[in-house]
Motif scaffolding. Sequence first.
Motif, short mmCIF file in Angstrom:
data_model
loop_
_atom_site.label_atom_id
_atom_site.label_comp_id
_atom_site.label_asym_id
_atom_site.label_seq_id
_atom_site.Cartn_x
_atom_site.Cartn_y
_atom_site.Cartn_z
N ARG A 1 17.00 19.29 15.40
CA ARG A 1 17.14 17.87 15.10
C ARG A 1 15.78 17.29 14.68
N PRO A 2 15.67 16.74 13.47
CA PRO A 2 14.39 16.15 13.05
C PRO A 2 13.96 15.04 14.01
N ARG A 3 12.67 15.01 14.31
CA ARG A 3 12.14 14.04 15.27
C ARG A 3 11.59 12.79 14.61
N GLY A 4 11.59 12.77 13.29
CA GLY A 4 11.12 11.58 12.59
C GLY A 4 9.70 11.73 12.09
N ALA A 5 9.44 11.17 10.91
CA ALA A 5 8.10 11.21 10.33
C ALA A 5 7.79 9.87 9.70
N SER A 6 8.26 8.81 10.34
CA SER A 6 8.13 7.48 9.77
C SER A 6 6.70 6.96 9.88
N THR A 7 6.17 6.48 8.76
CA THR A 7 4.83 5.91 8.74
C THR A 7 4.91 4.39 8.90
N ILE A 8 3.76 3.76 9.08
CA ILE A 8 3.74 2.29 9.19
C ILE A 8 4.21 1.66 7.88
N THR A 9 3.86 2.24 6.74
CA THR A 9 4.32 1.70 5.46
C THR A 9 5.83 1.82 5.34
N ARG B 1 -4.72 -3.41 4.29
CA ARG B 1 -4.84 -4.53 5.22
C ARG B 1 -3.59 -5.43 5.15
N ARG B 2 -3.03 -5.59 3.94
CA ARG B 2 -1.82 -6.42 3.80
C ARG B 2 -0.62 -5.74 4.46
N VAL B 3 -0.51 -4.43 4.32
CA VAL B 3 0.57 -3.70 5.00
C VAL B 3 0.52 -3.96 6.50
N LEU B 4 -0.68 -3.83 7.07
CA LEU B 4 -0.83 -4.08 8.50
C LEU B 4 -0.53 -5.53 8.85
N GLU B 5 -0.99 -6.45 8.03
CA GLU B 5 -0.77 -7.87 8.30
C GLU B 5 0.71 -8.20 8.35
N VAL B 6 1.46 -7.73 7.35
CA VAL B 6 2.89 -8.01 7.32
C VAL B 6 3.59 -7.30 8.48
N TYR B 7 3.28 -6.04 8.67
CA TYR B 7 3.93 -5.28 9.75
C TYR B 7 3.71 -5.95 11.10
#
Length: 219
Positions: free
Chosen positions: A93-101, A136-142
């Motif tokens: 079962r894949p455990r996930g590889a989701s990034t912040i983006t 920095r914008r990715v982090l700001e929105v997240y």
Amino acid sequence: MRLLRLGLLVLLLGPPLLILLFRFVPPPVTPLMLIRLAEGHGLERQWVPYEAIAPALAHAVIAAEDNLFCEQALGFDIAALRGQIEAWREGERPRGASTITMQTAKNLLLWPGRDPVRKLAEAWLTPQIALLWPKRRVLEVYLNIVEFGPGIYGAEAAARAFFGKPAAALSAREAALLASVLPRPLHWSAAAPGPQLRRRAAIIERRVGQIRPLLGCAG
């Protein structure tokens, strides 16, 4: 045929235009917020600029969710994705590889779940965000839209709800606790952490120190 062409044009151009708009404008609401409202949760959020969020929170989130965030060109962790594909081929079962983006794409424009359609849409949107936004914008929105608890979205609302202070004043331990709840924000609470959550927060704090050379884009 005209309607079909128009529909395809909207699908192709709509997301990039929205993503470009949200590079400069705070998103007013997200699909997840509306879904949670329909489920009976509230909606507490307060957009703040990245500079008004303690750096410790961005560092803790990167340490918890995506150690190589600052190094990724298109928003994917290629090595982790290869590992998941291999696991799937071997029947695991894949455990996930989701990034912040990837999580930003999902939280901003999509619905929760693991269905293939949503995953394909997430894969389509992720490189667009990675190319059109600075890190920095990715982090700001997240950090402003992510779910930290039932009806609680973003760093400012979470810091005030759980610790009675603004996001700018979060300590390293408080930031680690907030990052710890991200996998299960409806079940875990940063305000009343159990032993498992406290252990997870301690691990995240240690990892921040270990990956500090990789945190350059977070400030």
